[in-house]
Scaffold this active site. Structure first.
Site, mmCIF file in Angstrom:
data_model
loop_
_atom_site.group_PDB
_atom_site.id
_atom_site.type_symbol
_atom_site.label_atom_id
_atom_site.label_comp_id
_atom_site.label_asym_id
_atom_site.label_seq_id
_atom_site.Cartn_x
_atom_site.Cartn_y
_atom_site.Cartn_z
ATOM 1 N N ARG A 233 -2.793 12.629 2.063
ATOM 2 C CA ARG A 233 -2.384 13.988 1.729
ATOM 3 C C ARG A 233 -3.158 14.980 2.576
ATOM 4 O O ARG A 233 -4.362 14.826 2.783
ATOM 5 C CB ARG A 233 -2.626 14.293 0.233
ATOM 6 C CG ARG A 233 -1.542 13.767 -0.700
ATOM 7 C CD ARG A 233 -0.227 14.500 -0.509
ATOM 8 N NE ARG A 233 0.842 14.043 -1.394
ATOM 9 C CZ ARG A 233 1.717 13.103 -1.090
ATOM 10 N NH1 ARG A 233 1.636 12.464 0.070
ATOM 11 N NH2 ARG A 233 2.681 12.792 -1.940
ATOM 12 N N GLU A 262 3.049 21.938 5.181
ATOM 13 C CA GLU A 262 4.126 21.167 5.810
ATOM 14 C C GLU A 262 5.480 21.842 5.586
ATOM 15 O O GLU A 262 5.813 22.140 4.434
ATOM 16 C CB GLU A 262 4.158 19.737 5.237
ATOM 17 C CG GLU A 262 2.891 18.953 5.536
ATOM 18 C CD GLU A 262 2.935 17.521 5.005
ATOM 19 O OE1 GLU A 262 3.976 17.111 4.454
ATOM 20 O OE2 GLU A 262 1.923 16.813 5.141
ATOM 21 N N HIS A 283 4.606 13.357 8.820
ATOM 22 C CA HIS A 283 4.648 12.800 7.468
ATOM 23 C C HIS A 283 5.636 11.630 7.387
ATOM 24 O O HIS A 283 6.615 11.651 6.628
ATOM 25 C CB HIS A 283 5.016 13.875 6.442
ATOM 26 C CG HIS A 283 4.533 13.538 5.053
ATOM 27 N ND1 HIS A 283 4.149 14.488 4.146
ATOM 28 C CD2 HIS A 283 4.379 12.346 4.404
ATOM 29 C CE1 HIS A 283 3.778 13.914 3.009
ATOM 30 N NE2 HIS A 283 3.910 12.602 3.147
#
Length: 331
Positions: A233, A262, A283
């Site tokens: 994370r 993000e 990601h």
């Protein structure tokens, strides 16, 4: 639990919807709803399934007059207000094991990439250059890998990187030293770990205790040139401190798949992504076909199990707010 109607608010594999329908649960798929529309819609459903895009905030939960369960098709639940859900006795589920192998494999890929300068070397060659000496790397054999978080993903990373000859040390407040030893990880305190690590990889949730866990103090304590990897994370590694450490050589490289924001727009984050010692991906930790199917099926199986109407699906393995689940079982 009486679950008659479920909203799938983010795109999940079709297997999720099929399994719910096969077990007589009505499903509507409405992706990426604006917040106000989600607030209006949620009152019509007993459950909601999300991935990363939809934020299940306190006001969304408050509006869910029928809402009994929130399912996250993935591991992290930082897009769900757990406290708000618990206060309304709404169960929160995730699928902690569904993307473990995919996240593990990307972690290992980033570690090996950093060791051998695969990405910058490939880019240089595509530009018509032949910079063999510039991209001389190092072996992973004999190097020390510090694994912060020894759950499913951390354990799998340890097993794979041991096959490269890496020494594995780690920390986890829940996993005991005896359990860590069963997969050949030497369990240590964080203070003991930092000076020994050649590589650090983090596999923890983003909670107050882990926010900015890797920071200036850590970079000052580690070996000069330590490399860090984050497929967990954004926010576990302080981006401001990481950039400073990359610039002055305290950090020799970073493999990053997640960011504090993000998609990233923060100037510091963008500078990190463009840094020549950084391998950055958007990601992709759970972005494999296998993981997408696995998490979709796992969350649906748990919803079905909660109805207690199936002899096949009886296990609820991803409960996040255990107190709510215990209360439900007592009723």
């Amino acid at each position: 639990m009486d679950i008659k109607k479920v909203l799938v608010a983010d795109a999940v594999d079709k297997a999720c919807v099929d399994l719910l329908k096969e077990n007589n649960i009505e499903v509507d798929c409405k992706y990426k709803l604006p917040k106000q529309q989600l607030i209006e819609e949620i009152q019509n459903y007993d459950g909601i399934i999300v991935r990363s895009d939809t934020k299940v905030t306190a006001d969304v939960i408050e509006a869910g007059s029928r809402l009994k369960v929130i399912g996250r098709a993935g591991a992290g639940v930082d897009n769900i207000d757990i406290n708000a859900a618990s206060s309304k006795n709404v169960l929160v589920l995730n699928t902690p094991g569904g993307n473990a192998i995919s996240a593990c494999e990307l972690t290992c890929a980033l570690i090996t990439n950093l060791a051998r300068n695969v990405y910058p070397g490939a880019e240089s060659l595509k530009q018509g250059k032949w910079d063999r000496k510039l991209y001389t790397g190092h072996e992973l054999y004999g190097k020390t890998l510090a694994i912060i978080g020894l759950g499913r993903i951390g354990k799998e990373v340890a097993i794979r990187m041991q096959s490269w000859g890496m020494k594995t040390i780690g920390f986890d407040p829940i996993i005991s030293a005896e359990e860590a030893a069963t997969f050949n990880v030497n369990h240590m305190s964080l203070e003991e770990i930092w000076p020994l690590a050649d590589y650090i990889t983090v596999h923890t949730p983003l909670i107050p205790q882990t926010r900015n866990l890797i920071n200036k103090k850590v970079f000052d304590t580690c070996k000069k040139g330590v490399r860090v990897v984050n497929v967990a994370r954004g926010g576990i590694i302080s981006e401001e401190d990481l950039l400073a450490a990359l610039k002055d050589g305290r950090c020799g490289g970073a493999g990053l798949d997640v960011y504090e924001q993000e998609p990233p727009t923060n100037p510091i984050t963008l500078e990190i992504i463009k840094h020549p010692k950084v391998v950055a991906t958007p990601h992709l930790g759970a972005s494999t076909g296998e993981a997408q199917i696995r998490v979709a099926v796992e969350v649906a199986e748990q919803f079905v199990a909660l109805t207690e109407k199936s002899k096949v699906y009886t296990s609820v393995t991803g409960v996040v707010n255990q107190a709510v689940y215990k209360n439900l079982k007592l009723k």
